[in-house]
Design a protein around this motif. Structure first.
Motif, PDB file in Angstrom:
ATOM      1  N   GLU A  51       0.889  -1.158   0.000  1.00 27.18           N
ATOM      2  CA  GLU A  51       0.000   0.000   0.000  1.00 27.18           C
ATOM      3  C   GLU A  51       0.929   1.210   0.000  1.00 27.18           C
ATOM      4  O   GLU A  51       1.909   1.209  -0.739  1.00 27.18           O
ATOM      5  CB  GLU A  51      -0.919  -0.059   1.222  1.00 27.18           C
ATOM      6  N   LYS A  52       0.663   2.227   0.827  1.00 27.88           N
ATOM      7  CA  LYS A  52       1.659   3.291   0.952  1.00 27.88           C
ATOM      8  C   LYS A  52       2.914   2.704   1.588  1.00 27.88           C
ATOM      9  O   LYS A  52       4.044   2.931   1.148  1.00 27.88           O
ATOM     10  CB  LYS A  52       1.130   4.440   1.804  1.00 27.88           C
ATOM     11  N   ASN A  53       2.706   1.934   2.658  1.00 27.77           N
ATOM     12  CA  ASN A  53       3.787   1.212   3.314  1.00 27.77           C
ATOM     13  C   ASN A  53       3.779  -0.232   2.801  1.00 27.77           C
ATOM     14  O   ASN A  53       2.862  -0.633   2.091  1.00 27.77           O
ATOM     15  CB  ASN A  53       3.585   1.254   4.831  1.00 27.77           C
ATOM     16  N   ILE A  54       4.789  -1.003   3.171  1.00 25.67           N
ATOM     17  CA  ILE A  54       4.830  -2.407   2.751  1.00 25.67           C
ATOM     18  C   ILE A  54       4.688  -3.290   3.985  1.00 25.67           C
ATOM     19  O   ILE A  54       5.429  -3.136   4.961  1.00 25.67           O
ATOM     20  CB  ILE A  54       6.137  -2.768   2.028  1.00 25.67           C
ATOM     21  N   ALA A  92       9.465 -11.912   8.799  1.00 26.13           N
ATOM     22  CA  ALA A  92       8.122 -12.478   8.672  1.00 26.13           C
ATOM     23  C   ALA A  92       8.172 -13.998   8.561  1.00 26.13           C
ATOM     24  O   ALA A  92       7.279 -14.699   9.053  1.00 26.13           O
ATOM     25  CB  ALA A  92       7.410 -11.875   7.462  1.00 26.13           C
ATOM     26  N   GLU A  93       9.220 -14.522   7.931  1.00 24.40           N
ATOM     27  CA  GLU A  93       9.381 -15.977   7.848  1.00 24.40           C
ATOM     28  C   GLU A  93       9.522 -16.605   9.234  1.00 24.40           C
ATOM     29  O   GLU A  93       9.224 -17.787   9.417  1.00 24.40           O
ATOM     30  CB  GLU A  93      10.610 -16.328   7.005  1.00 24.40           C
ATOM     31  N   LYS A  94       9.973 -15.809  10.195  1.00 28.49           N
ATOM     32  CA  LYS A  94      10.103 -16.287  11.576  1.00 28.49           C
ATOM     33  C   LYS A  94       8.816 -16.065  12.373  1.00 28.49           C
ATOM     34  O   LYS A  94       8.751 -16.382  13.560  1.00 28.49           O
ATOM     35  CB  LYS A  94      11.263 -15.572  12.283  1.00 28.49           C
ATOM     36  N   GLY A  95       7.809 -15.491  11.706  1.00 28.56           N
ATOM     37  CA  GLY A  95       6.528 -15.267  12.370  1.00 28.56           C
ATOM     38  C   GLY A  95       6.302 -13.848  12.846  1.00 28.56           C
ATOM     39  O   GLY A  95       5.294 -13.565  13.502  1.00 28.56           O
ATOM     40  N   ILE A  96       7.221 -12.936  12.508  1.00 36.21           N
ATOM     41  CA  ILE A  96       7.157 -11.563  13.018  1.00 36.21           C
ATOM     42  C   ILE A  96       6.596 -10.621  11.951  1.00 36.21           C
ATOM     43  O   ILE A  96       7.246 -10.357  10.933  1.00 36.21           O
ATOM     44  CB  ILE A  96       8.557 -11.077  13.451  1.00 36.21           C
ATOM     45  N   THR A  97       5.384 -10.136  12.158  1.00 39.03           N
ATOM     46  CA  THR A  97       4.802  -9.147  11.246  1.00 39.03           C
ATOM     47  C   THR A  97       5.700  -7.915  11.213  1.00 39.03           C
ATOM     48  O   THR A  97       6.066  -7.373  12.261  1.00 39.03           O
ATOM     49  CB  THR A  97       3.394  -8.738  11.719  1.00 39.03           C
ATOM     50  N   THR A  98       6.055  -7.472  10.008  1.00 41.88           N
ATOM     51  CA  THR A  98       6.967  -6.334   9.865  1.00 41.88           C
ATOM     52  C   THR A  98       6.425  -5.370   8.820  1.00 41.88           C
ATOM     53  O   THR A  98       6.013  -5.783   7.736  1.00 41.88           O
ATOM     54  CB  THR A  98       8.378  -6.804   9.451  1.00 41.88           C
ATOM     55  N   VAL A  99       6.422  -4.088   9.168  1.00 42.42           N
ATOM     56  CA  VAL A  99       5.930  -3.053   8.259  1.00 42.42           C
ATOM     57  C   VAL A  99       7.057  -2.063   7.983  1.00 42.42           C
ATOM     58  O   VAL A  99       7.638  -1.504   8.916  1.00 42.42           O
ATOM     59  CB  VAL A  99       4.730  -2.294   8.863  1.00 42.42           C
ATOM     60  N   ILE A 100       7.385  -1.864   6.706  1.00 44.21           N
ATOM     61  CA  ILE A 100       8.390  -0.862   6.334  1.00 44.21           C
ATOM     62  C   ILE A 100       7.660   0.425   5.971  1.00 44.21           C
ATOM     63  O   ILE A 100       6.786   0.435   5.097  1.00 44.21           O
ATOM     64  CB  ILE A 100       9.238  -1.311   5.131  1.00 44.21           C
ATOM     65  N   LEU A 101       8.027   1.509   6.625  1.00 44.31           N
ATOM     66  CA  LEU A 101       7.388   2.796   6.383  1.00 44.31           C
ATOM     67  C   LEU A 101       7.945   3.457   5.121  1.00 44.31           C
ATOM     68  O   LEU A 101       9.156   3.468   4.887  1.00 44.31           O
ATOM     69  CB  LEU A 101       7.608   3.722   7.579  1.00 44.31           C
ATOM     70  N   ASN A 102       7.041   4.010   4.335  1.00 44.76           N
ATOM     71  CA  ASN A 102       7.416   4.795   3.155  1.00 44.76           C
ATOM     72  C   ASN A 102       7.386   6.260   3.581  1.00 44.76           C
ATOM     73  O   ASN A 102       6.318   6.845   3.742  1.00 44.76           O
ATOM     74  CB  ASN A 102       6.427   4.537   2.025  1.00 44.76           C
ATOM     75  N   VAL A 103       8.550   6.849   3.793  1.00 45.74           N
ATOM     76  CA  VAL A 103       8.633   8.181   4.399  1.00 45.74           C
ATOM     77  C   VAL A 103       8.946   9.252   3.349  1.00 45.74           C
ATOM     78  O   VAL A 103       9.505   8.951   2.290  1.00 45.74           O
ATOM     79  CB  VAL A 103       9.707   8.195   5.510  1.00 45.74           C
ATOM     80  N   PRO A 104       8.593  10.511   3.627  1.00 43.48           N
ATOM     81  CA  PRO A 104       8.800  11.589   2.652  1.00 43.48           C
ATOM     82  C   PRO A 104      10.262  11.764   2.253  1.00 43.48           C
ATOM     83  O   PRO A 104      11.147  11.818   3.116  1.00 43.48           O
ATOM     84  CB  PRO A 104       8.294  12.832   3.402  1.00 43.48           C
ATOM     85  N   ASP A 111       9.058  12.671   8.976  1.00 46.75           N
ATOM     86  CA  ASP A 111       7.731  12.221   9.422  1.00 46.75           C
ATOM     87  C   ASP A 111       7.887  11.146  10.498  1.00 46.75           C
ATOM     88  O   ASP A 111       7.585   9.982  10.273  1.00 46.75           O
ATOM     89  CB  ASP A 111       6.918  11.687   8.239  1.00 46.75           C
ATOM     90  N   VAL A 112       8.355  11.554  11.656  1.00 44.11           N
ATOM     91  CA  VAL A 112       8.562  10.581  12.736  1.00 44.11           C
ATOM     92  C   VAL A 112       7.240   9.982  13.201  1.00 44.11           C
ATOM     93  O   VAL A 112       7.208   8.888  13.769  1.00 44.11           O
ATOM     94  CB  VAL A 112       9.318  11.206  13.934  1.00 44.11           C
ATOM     95  N   ASP A 113       6.134  10.677  12.940  1.00 41.55           N
ATOM     96  CA  ASP A 113       4.823  10.191  13.370  1.00 41.55           C
ATOM     97  C   ASP A 113       4.226   9.142  12.440  1.00 41.55           C
ATOM     98  O   ASP A 113       3.112   8.672  12.668  1.00 41.55           O
ATOM     99  CB  ASP A 113       3.836  11.354  13.484  1.00 41.55           C
ATOM    100  N   SER A 114       4.937   8.770  11.386  1.00 41.80           N
ATOM    101  CA  SER A 114       4.369   7.831  10.410  1.00 41.80           C
ATOM    102  C   SER A 114       4.007   6.485  11.029  1.00 41.80           C
ATOM    103  O   SER A 114       3.117   5.787  10.542  1.00 41.80           O
ATOM    104  CB  SER A 114       5.327   7.631   9.233  1.00 41.80           C
ATOM    105  N   ALA A 115       4.659   6.119  12.128  1.00 47.33           N
ATOM    106  CA  ALA A 115       4.329   4.854  12.799  1.00 47.33           C
ATOM    107  C   ALA A 115       2.919   4.877  13.379  1.00 47.33           C
ATOM    108  O   ALA A 115       2.300   3.825  13.575  1.00 47.33           O
ATOM    109  CB  ALA A 115       5.338   4.566  13.906  1.00 47.33           C
ATOM    110  N   ARG A 116       2.412   6.064  13.638  1.00 47.82           N
ATOM    111  CA  ARG A 116       1.084   6.206  14.258  1.00 47.82           C
ATOM    112  C   ARG A 116       0.001   5.569  13.382  1.00 47.82           C
ATOM    113  O   ARG A 116      -0.958   4.980  13.886  1.00 47.82           O
ATOM    114  CB  ARG A 116       0.788   7.693  14.478  1.00 47.82           C
ATOM    115  N   THR A 117       0.167   5.682  12.067  1.00 43.28           N
ATOM    116  CA  THR A 117      -0.805   5.101  11.133  1.00 43.28           C
ATOM    117  C   THR A 117      -0.915   3.596  11.329  1.00 43.28           C
ATOM    118  O   THR A 117      -2.015   3.031  11.296  1.00 43.28           O
ATOM    119  CB  THR A 117      -0.376   5.387   9.674  1.00 43.28           C
ATOM    120  N   ILE A 118       0.212   2.949  11.545  1.00 45.78           N
ATOM    121  CA  ILE A 118       0.226   1.491  11.730  1.00 45.78           C
ATOM    122  C   ILE A 118      -0.346   1.123  13.099  1.00 45.78           C
ATOM    123  O   ILE A 118      -1.151   0.196  13.218  1.00 45.78           O
ATOM    124  CB  ILE A 118       1.659   0.934  11.602  1.00 45.78           C
TER     125      ILE A 118
END
Length: 255
Positions: A51-54, A92-104, A111-118
């Motif tokens: 999406e915006k993030n991965i 993620a292969e180890k079972g850990i959901t991971t989200v990479i932020l797409n930052v400006p 955009d340090v607050d980008s984690a707030r969306t997740i």
């Protein structure tokens, strides 16, 4: 009067050139290696959602000890965020959901607050999050904690620094912390990490990767100013994944 106009014109011209140069540079981040493409495809055990993030989401696990834990990842400065797909995929292969932020402009600090969306995403309402970041991304992650102390220990349980350190003192925060760095880092030396220990949370665990450098936390080639690694990129990421997994295992066993 004519002289003042000429000076104003020259200053304006120089500022315009500098702005154009910065924008051109900012929109040309360090590109991901060719191998990254294969880590952006879903498989039997990892669902990749762009999406915006991965999002890298584990699936088809009979028993996942990290079902309620996830990582929100801030990319390094001036690095294309997809360059961290191999690391996120293998977590993620180890079972850990991971989200990479797409930052400006590929600068997490913008955009340090980008984690707030997740954190506020209802799809992950059952998650307890660990922030993570490489290089300048780690600085941004620590700034999020400073800005949102109300989330520390509630929705955000820990922070993971990869070749990074907090820009401000966060030693007082009651939070789990891990710092991983390479012995051959030419951008952020092990000596600097040791000098900055007073800024880290008091709970911080440190892992030095012998032979590892700065660039191989991602997959984007050798960064200018970095040293050549003495181990392969695959091996370095394997060590990182193992260290993070063991760190999170301690947390899940204490809940």
């Amino acid at each position: 009067m004519e002289s003042k106009k000429r000076i104003s014109y020259v200053v304006l011209l120089l500022l315009t050139i500098l702005i154009i140069a910065f924008i051109t540079w900012a929109y040309s981040p360090l590109r991901p290696a060719e191998e990254v493409k294969e880590y952006l495809q879903s498989s039997n055990y990892v669902e990749v959602i762009r999406e915006k993030n991965i999002y890298f989401i584990p699936r088809n696990f009979k028993k996942n000890y990290f079902e309620n834990v996830g990582i929100i990842f801030y990319p390094g400065g001036h690095v294309d965020y997809t360059a961290y797909a191999p690391l996120a995929y293998r977590l993620a292969e180890k079972g850990i959901t991971t989200v990479i932020l797409n930052v400006p402009l590929s600068f997490a600090i913008f955009d340090v607050d980008s984690a707030r969306t997740i954190i506020n995403d209802t799809r992950f309402s059952d998650k307890e999050w660990f922030l993570a970041g490489h290089s300048l991304g780690g600085v941004a992650a620590s700034e999020f904690l400073v800005k949102h102390p109300e989330l520390v220990g509630i929705k955000v349980k820990g922070i993971i620094f990869l070749a990074s350190y907090p820009a401000r003192d966060i030693s007082y925060l009651p939070i789990k912390s891990l710092c991983i760095y390479g012995s051959e880092d030419g951008i952020l030396s092990p000596k600097t990490i040791k000098e900055k220990k007073a800024l880290f949370p008091s709970s911080t665990e440190y892992v030095e990767i012998l032979g590892g450098n700065h660039s191989q936390f991602g997959s984007y080639g050798l960064q200018k100013g970095d040293k050549e690694a003495k181990i392969s990129a695959h091996e370095q990421i394997s060590i990182v994944v193992k260290a993070i997994k063991e760190f999170l295992e301690k947390y899940t066993s204490q809940r």
